[in-house]
Design an enzyme around this catalytic site. Structure first.
Site, PDB file in Angstrom:
ATOM      1  N   GLY A 147       0.819  -1.201   0.000  1.00 33.56           N
ATOM      2  CA  GLY A 147       0.000   0.000   0.000  1.00 33.56           C
ATOM      3  C   GLY A 147       0.848   1.244   0.000  1.00 33.56           C
ATOM      4  O   GLY A 147       2.040   1.208   0.337  1.00 33.56           O
ATOM      5  N   GLN A 206       2.920   9.841   1.274  1.00 31.13           N
ATOM      6  CA  GLN A 206       4.211   9.190   1.062  1.00 31.13           C
ATOM      7  C   GLN A 206       4.862   9.592  -0.257  1.00 31.13           C
ATOM      8  O   GLN A 206       6.049   9.334  -0.452  1.00 31.13           O
ATOM      9  CB  GLN A 206       4.060   7.672   1.132  1.00 31.13           C
ATOM     10  CG  GLN A 206       3.726   7.191   2.532  1.00 31.13           C
ATOM     11  CD  GLN A 206       3.587   5.703   2.566  1.00 31.13           C
ATOM     12  OE1 GLN A 206       2.547   5.153   2.226  1.00 31.13           O
ATOM     13  NE2 GLN A 206       4.662   5.038   2.975  1.00 31.13           N
ATOM     14  N   CYS A 252       7.071  -0.210   6.739  1.00 34.74           N
ATOM     15  CA  CYS A 252       6.550   0.952   6.033  1.00 34.74           C
ATOM     16  C   CYS A 252       7.595   1.432   5.041  1.00 34.74           C
ATOM     17  O   CYS A 252       8.784   1.508   5.370  1.00 34.74           O
ATOM     18  CB  CYS A 252       6.221   2.055   7.044  1.00 34.74           C
ATOM     19  SG  CYS A 252       5.572   3.568   6.320  1.00 34.74           S
ATOM     20  N   LEU A 253       7.139   1.774   3.850  1.00 35.98           N
ATOM     21  CA  LEU A 253       8.052   2.283   2.835  1.00 35.98           C
ATOM     22  C   LEU A 253       8.728   3.580   3.277  1.00 35.98           C
ATOM     23  O   LEU A 253       9.832   3.887   2.835  1.00 35.98           O
ATOM     24  CB  LEU A 253       7.303   2.519   1.522  1.00 35.98           C
ATOM     25  CG  LEU A 253       6.735   1.273   0.846  1.00 35.98           C
ATOM     26  CD1 LEU A 253       5.818   1.664  -0.300  1.00 35.98           C
ATOM     27  CD2 LEU A 253       7.857   0.364   0.380  1.00 35.98           C
ATOM     28  N   HIS A 278      -3.307   0.615   7.934  1.00 42.73           N
ATOM     29  CA  HIS A 278      -2.020   1.315   7.829  1.00 42.73           C
ATOM     30  C   HIS A 278      -2.135   2.557   6.950  1.00 42.73           C
ATOM     31  O   HIS A 278      -1.663   3.639   7.326  1.00 42.73           O
ATOM     32  CB  HIS A 278      -0.980   0.334   7.259  1.00 42.73           C
ATOM     33  CG  HIS A 278       0.393   0.888   7.120  1.00 42.73           C
ATOM     34  ND1 HIS A 278       1.404   0.566   8.002  1.00 42.73           N
ATOM     35  CD2 HIS A 278       0.942   1.711   6.197  1.00 42.73           C
ATOM     36  CE1 HIS A 278       2.514   1.197   7.619  1.00 42.73           C
ATOM     37  NE2 HIS A 278       2.262   1.897   6.524  1.00 42.73           N
ATOM     38  N   GLU A 279      -2.763   2.423   5.788  1.00 45.06           N
ATOM     39  CA  GLU A 279      -2.861   3.563   4.859  1.00 45.06           C
ATOM     40  C   GLU A 279      -3.793   4.646   5.396  1.00 45.06           C
ATOM     41  O   GLU A 279      -3.515   5.839   5.240  1.00 45.06           O
ATOM     42  CB  GLU A 279      -3.293   3.100   3.471  1.00 45.06           C
ATOM     43  CG  GLU A 279      -2.360   2.075   2.822  1.00 45.06           C
ATOM     44  CD  GLU A 279      -0.884   2.379   2.906  1.00 45.06           C
ATOM     45  OE1 GLU A 279      -0.495   3.569   2.875  1.00 45.06           O
ATOM     46  OE2 GLU A 279      -0.083   1.434   2.999  1.00 45.06           O
ATOM     47  N   HIS A 314      -1.835   6.723   7.751  1.00 37.81           N
ATOM     48  CA  HIS A 314      -1.009   7.705   7.033  1.00 37.81           C
ATOM     49  C   HIS A 314      -1.824   8.949   6.686  1.00 37.81           C
ATOM     50  O   HIS A 314      -1.350  10.078   6.849  1.00 37.81           O
ATOM     51  CB  HIS A 314      -0.468   7.118   5.720  1.00 37.81           C
ATOM     52  CG  HIS A 314       0.837   6.423   5.852  1.00 37.81           C
ATOM     53  ND1 HIS A 314       2.000   7.051   6.251  1.00 37.81           N
ATOM     54  CD2 HIS A 314       1.188   5.138   5.590  1.00 37.81           C
ATOM     55  CE1 HIS A 314       3.002   6.187   6.242  1.00 37.81           C
ATOM     56  NE2 HIS A 314       2.528   5.015   5.853  1.00 37.81           N
TER      57      HIS A 314
END
Length: 163
Positions: free
Chosen positions: A46, A51, A89-90, A131-132, A135
Site C-alpha cells: 500500500g 508518502q 513501512c516504505l 495502515h494507509e 497515514h
C-alpha cells in the site's frame, strides 16, 4: 503517470492530516495514477498520498498482484480482536515491528468517477487498509508501538543509513 520518490521518516508531509478530495479533476487523476504506478512493485502492499508528497486523501493498494485505489477512504468497520502483526513501512525502510491490528477491516470511499466504493478484507488487506488510513491521518505505524518498542524503533531509525 510516474513512479514517485517515497518520502522518508522526518519529512513533515508524513505528519499531515490529509484534506478530502472535493472535486475530481486532472490533478486528482494524476495523483491516483502516481499512487498506482508507485505501488506497483513486488513487496509494496500500500501507499498513501502523503508518502509521495500529496496532501489529499487517497491511497493505493497492491494486494495479491492487484493494484487498486480509494479516494477519501474512511474506515467503516474493524472486527475481531486486535492481534500483533509484523509491519513495516516504505517511509521507514528496513524496520519491522509488531503492531496491534484488527484482523478484518472495511473502508468506504470513491473512485475517479465519484462513485462510492467499498473495500473489505482480512489479513494483509485488513492490515493495509488500517495502515494507509493512519497515514492519511498523519500517523506512522511507529506511533502505534508500545513505549519500549517505539524507543527501540527510534534508536534504529537514528542509526539507519537513510536517515
Amino acid at each position: 503517470m510516474a513512479v514517485r520518490e517515497i518520502r522518508l521518516f522526518g519529512d513533515p508531509v508524513l505528519r499531515t492530516v490529509c484534506t478530502p478530495v472535493d472535486r475530481i479533476d486532472d490533478g486528482v487523476r494524476a495523483m491516483v495514477a502516481d499512487l498506482c504506478d508507485t505501488v506497483d512493485f513486488d513487496g509494496r502492499a500500500g501507499l498513501a498520498s502523503t508518502q509521495i508528497g500529496y496532501t489529499q486523501r487517497a491511497f493505493s493498494l497492491n494486494i495479491d498482484g492487484e493494484v487498486s485505489y480509494v479516494i477519501n477512504p474512511e474506515i467503516i468497520e474493524l472486527s475481531g480482536e486486535p492481534v500483533p502483526t509484523g509491519e513495516g513501512c516504505l517511509s521507514v525502510p528496513d524496520l519491522w515491528f509488531p503492531v496491534l491490528r484488527y484482523p478484518r477491516a472495511s473502508v468506504r470511499g470513491i473512485d475517479l468517477d465519484g462513485e462510492e466504493i467499498e473495500i473489505a478484507g482480512e489479513g494483509l488487506m485488513a492490515q493495509a487498509l488500517q495502515h494507509e488510513c493512519d497515514h492519511l491521518d498523519g500517523k506512522l505505524y511507529l506511533s502505534r508501538l508500545d513505549r519500549e518498542t517505539r524507543g527501540e524503533a527510534m534508536r534504529q531509525v537514528r542509526s539507519a543509513a537513510w536517515f
